[in-house]
Design a protein around this motif. Structure first.
Motif, PDB file in Angstrom:
ATOM      1  N   THR A  60       2.183  53.016  -0.669  1.00  0.00           N
ATOM      2  CA  THR A  60       1.285  54.149  -0.917  1.00  0.00           C
ATOM      3  C   THR A  60       2.007  55.481  -0.754  1.00  0.00           C
ATOM      4  OG1 THR A  60       0.441  54.152   1.363  1.00  0.00           O
ATOM      5  CG2 THR A  60      -0.781  52.840  -0.268  1.00  0.00           C
ATOM      6  N   VAL A  61       2.956  55.548   0.170  1.00  0.00           N
ATOM      7  CA  VAL A  61       3.752  56.778   0.318  1.00  0.00           C
ATOM      8  C   VAL A  61       4.632  56.960  -0.918  1.00  0.00           C
ATOM      9  CG1 VAL A  61       5.593  57.897   1.650  1.00  0.00           C
ATOM     10  CG2 VAL A  61       3.661  56.853   2.835  1.00  0.00           C
ATOM     11  N   ALA A  62       5.195  55.877  -1.431  1.00  0.00           N
ATOM     12  CA  ALA A  62       5.991  55.963  -2.660  1.00  0.00           C
ATOM     13  C   ALA A  62       5.136  56.475  -3.816  1.00  0.00           C
ATOM     14  CB  ALA A  62       6.587  54.600  -3.008  1.00  0.00           C
ATOM     15  N   PHE A  63       3.913  56.006  -3.902  1.00  0.00           N
ATOM     16  CA  PHE A  63       2.990  56.495  -4.937  1.00  0.00           C
ATOM     17  C   PHE A  63       2.776  57.999  -4.770  1.00  0.00           C
ATOM     18  CE2 PHE A  63      -1.379  57.404  -6.372  1.00  0.00           C
ATOM     19  CZ  PHE A  63      -1.236  57.091  -7.722  1.00  0.00           C
ATOM     20  N   ALA A  64       2.602  58.433  -3.525  1.00  0.00           N
ATOM     21  CA  ALA A  64       2.392  59.858  -3.263  1.00  0.00           C
ATOM     22  C   ALA A  64       3.625  60.672  -3.644  1.00  0.00           C
ATOM     23  CB  ALA A  64       2.059  60.082  -1.791  1.00  0.00           C
ATOM     24  N   LEU A  65       4.800  60.121  -3.429  1.00  0.00           N
ATOM     25  CA  LEU A  65       6.034  60.844  -3.744  1.00  0.00           C
ATOM     26  C   LEU A  65       6.298  60.926  -5.244  1.00  0.00           C
ATOM     27  CD1 LEU A  65       8.390  59.435  -0.950  1.00  0.00           C
ATOM     28  CD2 LEU A  65       7.365  61.720  -1.063  1.00  0.00           C
ATOM     29  N   GLY A  66       5.668  60.060  -6.005  1.00  0.00           N
ATOM     30  CA  GLY A  66       5.832  60.087  -7.457  1.00  0.00           C
ATOM     31  C   GLY A  66       7.265  59.790  -7.877  1.00  0.00           C
ATOM     32  N   LYS A  67       7.806  60.594  -8.781  1.00  0.00           N
ATOM     33  CA  LYS A  67       9.153  60.371  -9.315  1.00  0.00           C
ATOM     34  C   LYS A  67      10.225  60.444  -8.230  1.00  0.00           C
ATOM     35  CE  LYS A  67       8.142  62.064 -13.928  1.00  0.00           C
ATOM     36  NZ  LYS A  67       8.408  63.088 -14.938  1.00  0.00           N
ATOM     37  N   ARG A  68       9.949  61.185  -7.187  1.00  0.00           N
ATOM     38  CA  ARG A  68      10.935  61.310  -6.108  1.00  0.00           C
ATOM     39  C   ARG A  68      11.174  59.966  -5.420  1.00  0.00           C
ATOM     40  NH1 ARG A  68      11.128  65.611  -1.112  1.00  0.00           N
ATOM     41  NH2 ARG A  68      13.256  65.090  -0.530  1.00  0.00           N
ATOM     42  N   ALA A  69      10.213  59.051  -5.484  1.00  0.00           N
ATOM     43  CA  ALA A  69      10.378  57.728  -4.874  1.00  0.00           C
ATOM     44  C   ALA A  69      11.508  56.947  -5.535  1.00  0.00           C
ATOM     45  CB  ALA A  69       9.070  56.940  -4.948  1.00  0.00           C
ATOM     46  N   ALA A  70      11.910  57.350  -6.742  1.00  0.00           N
ATOM     47  CA  ALA A  70      12.972  56.665  -7.480  1.00  0.00           C
ATOM     48  C   ALA A  70      14.351  57.224  -7.149  1.00  0.00           C
ATOM     49  CB  ALA A  70      12.713  56.760  -8.978  1.00  0.00           C
ATOM     50  N   THR A  71      14.451  57.998  -6.061  1.00  0.00           N
ATOM     51  CA  THR A  71      15.739  58.536  -5.618  1.00  0.00           C
ATOM     52  C   THR A  71      16.035  58.035  -4.206  1.00  0.00           C
ATOM     53  OG1 THR A  71      14.791  60.525  -4.610  1.00  0.00           O
ATOM     54  CG2 THR A  71      15.329  60.647  -6.977  1.00  0.00           C
ATOM     55  N   TRP A  72      17.300  58.066  -3.838  1.00  0.00           N
ATOM     56  CA  TRP A  72      17.668  57.652  -2.482  1.00  0.00           C
ATOM     57  C   TRP A  72      17.048  58.578  -1.448  1.00  0.00           C
ATOM     58  CZ3 TRP A  72      19.111  53.101  -1.088  1.00  0.00           C
ATOM     59  CH2 TRP A  72      19.782  52.277  -1.995  1.00  0.00           C
ATOM     60  N   SER A  73      16.993  59.875  -1.752  1.00  0.00           N
ATOM     61  CA  SER A  73      16.393  60.806  -0.785  1.00  0.00           C
ATOM     62  C   SER A  73      14.895  60.550  -0.652  1.00  0.00           C
ATOM     63  CB  SER A  73      16.656  62.260  -1.180  1.00  0.00           C
ATOM     64  OG  SER A  73      16.029  62.577  -2.408  1.00  0.00           O
ATOM     65  N   GLY A  74      14.248  60.199  -1.746  1.00  0.00           N
ATOM     66  CA  GLY A  74      12.828  59.854  -1.696  1.00  0.00           C
ATOM     67  C   GLY A  74      12.593  58.573  -0.931  1.00  0.00           C
ATOM     68  N   CYS A  75      13.485  57.600  -1.100  1.00  0.00           N
ATOM     69  CA  CYS A  75      13.407  56.336  -0.373  1.00  0.00           C
ATOM     70  C   CYS A  75      13.530  56.604   1.126  1.00  0.00           C
ATOM     71  CB  CYS A  75      14.517  55.421  -0.869  1.00  0.00           C
ATOM     72  SG  CYS A  75      14.524  53.768  -0.168  1.00  0.00           S
ATOM     73  N   LEU A  76      14.495  57.425   1.493  1.00  0.00           N
ATOM     74  CA  LEU A  76      14.694  57.771   2.897  1.00  0.00           C
ATOM     75  C   LEU A  76      13.497  58.538   3.452  1.00  0.00           C
ATOM     76  CD1 LEU A  76      16.562  57.773   5.362  1.00  0.00           C
ATOM     77  CD2 LEU A  76      17.591  59.876   4.464  1.00  0.00           C
ATOM     78  N   LEU A  77      12.980  59.476   2.670  1.00  0.00           N
ATOM     79  CA  LEU A  77      11.810  60.242   3.090  1.00  0.00           C
ATOM     80  C   LEU A  77      10.616  59.319   3.330  1.00  0.00           C
ATOM     81  CD1 LEU A  77      10.431  62.953   3.651  1.00  0.00           C
ATOM     82  CD2 LEU A  77       9.972  63.115   1.179  1.00  0.00           C
ATOM     83  N   ASN A  78      10.432  58.364   2.457  1.00  0.00           N
ATOM     84  CA  ASN A  78       9.356  57.385   2.586  1.00  0.00           C
ATOM     85  C   ASN A  78       9.464  56.664   3.931  1.00  0.00           C
ATOM     86  OD1 ASN A  78       7.582  55.181   2.371  1.00  0.00           O
ATOM     87  ND2 ASN A  78       8.092  54.798   0.245  1.00  0.00           N
ATOM     88  N   VAL A  79      10.643  56.151   4.236  1.00  0.00           N
ATOM     89  CA  VAL A  79      10.837  55.413   5.485  1.00  0.00           C
ATOM     90  C   VAL A  79      10.632  56.327   6.690  1.00  0.00           C
ATOM     91  CG1 VAL A  79      12.496  54.082   6.859  1.00  0.00           C
ATOM     92  CG2 VAL A  79      12.337  53.712   4.393  1.00  0.00           C
ATOM     93  N   ILE A  80      11.120  57.556   6.614  1.00  0.00           N
ATOM     94  CA  ILE A  80      10.952  58.503   7.721  1.00  0.00           C
ATOM     95  C   ILE A  80       9.472  58.781   7.969  1.00  0.00           C
ATOM     96  CG2 ILE A  80      11.294  60.916   8.403  1.00  0.00           C
ATOM     97  CD1 ILE A  80      14.107  60.692   7.119  1.00  0.00           C
ATOM     98  N   ILE A  81       8.713  59.010   6.906  1.00  0.00           N
ATOM     99  CA  ILE A  81       7.271  59.267   7.044  1.00  0.00           C
ATOM    100  C   ILE A  81       6.593  58.073   7.720  1.00  0.00           C
ATOM    101  CG2 ILE A  81       5.094  59.503   5.757  1.00  0.00           C
ATOM    102  CD1 ILE A  81       6.729  61.210   3.711  1.00  0.00           C
ATOM    103  N   CYS A  82       6.910  56.876   7.247  1.00  0.00           N
ATOM    104  CA  CYS A  82       6.281  55.669   7.798  1.00  0.00           C
ATOM    105  C   CYS A  82       6.680  55.430   9.251  1.00  0.00           C
ATOM    106  CB  CYS A  82       6.631  54.456   6.941  1.00  0.00           C
ATOM    107  SG  CYS A  82       5.893  54.478   5.293  1.00  0.00           S
ATOM    108  N   VAL A  83       7.946  55.632   9.577  1.00  0.00           N
ATOM    109  CA  VAL A  83       8.402  55.409  10.951  1.00  0.00           C
ATOM    110  C   VAL A  83       7.791  56.460  11.881  1.00  0.00           C
ATOM    111  CG1 VAL A  83      10.427  55.458  12.473  1.00  0.00           C
ATOM    112  CG2 VAL A  83      10.482  54.123  10.361  1.00  0.00           C
ATOM    113  N   LEU A  84       7.709  57.703  11.425  1.00  0.00           N
ATOM    114  CA  LEU A  84       7.069  58.733  12.258  1.00  0.00           C
ATOM    115  C   LEU A  84       5.595  58.393  12.487  1.00  0.00           C
ATOM    116  CD1 LEU A  84       8.661  62.046  10.950  1.00  0.00           C
ATOM    117  CD2 LEU A  84       9.038  60.923  13.165  1.00  0.00           C
TER     118      LEU A  84
END
Length: 137
Positions: free
Chosen positions: A59-83
């Protein structure tokens, strides 16, 4: 305005996790036999950390949209979830018969990372196939 609606599924997932982690140890123990009828191999709710945070990662990847298809978006996704997982473990310290557990946070992060990496892989492959320069190799 449209892009703000993309965050709704992640917020709903976070609320569901919050509600689940608000249950006392006794409440969870009383539900476990019912859940075991559907999932006979389940000894406790520990595997649910992977599942819940995998879904949160999607669901966070969905929220990030196209950014989820980048390494920085992938990292951001994990950081959001871990926080969020960290805040959830802190929240559990106030719930009767529950306590924060670093292993739960690790499992949360693993579920989120798996989702983020799968989304990254799927979107990368899809974008390559959709490009004009794709040769099919």
């Amino acid at each position: 305005m449209k892009s703000k609606w993309r965050y709704v599924p992640a917020v709903v997932c976070m609320v569901a996790i919050f509600i689940s982690s608000s249950r006392s140890g006794d409440q969870l123990d009383s539900v476990l036999p019912w859940v075991q009828k559907w999932l006979p191999g389940l000894a406790d709710f520990n595997p649910m950390h992977y599942v819940a945070y995998f879904i949160l990662g999607l669901t966070v990847a969905f929220a990030l949209g196209k950014r989820a298809a980048t390494w920085s978006g992938c990292l951001l996704n994990v950081i959001i979830c871990v926080l969020y997982g960290l805040s959830d473990e802190w929240h559990q310290s106030f719930v009767p018969m529950r306590s924060p557990d670093p292993l739960d946070l690790l499992h949360d992060g693993m579920g989120a990372a798996a989702a983020a990496l799968i989304v990254l892989l799927v979107l990368t492959v899809r974008n390559r196939r959709g490009s004009r320069n794709y040769t099919g190799r």
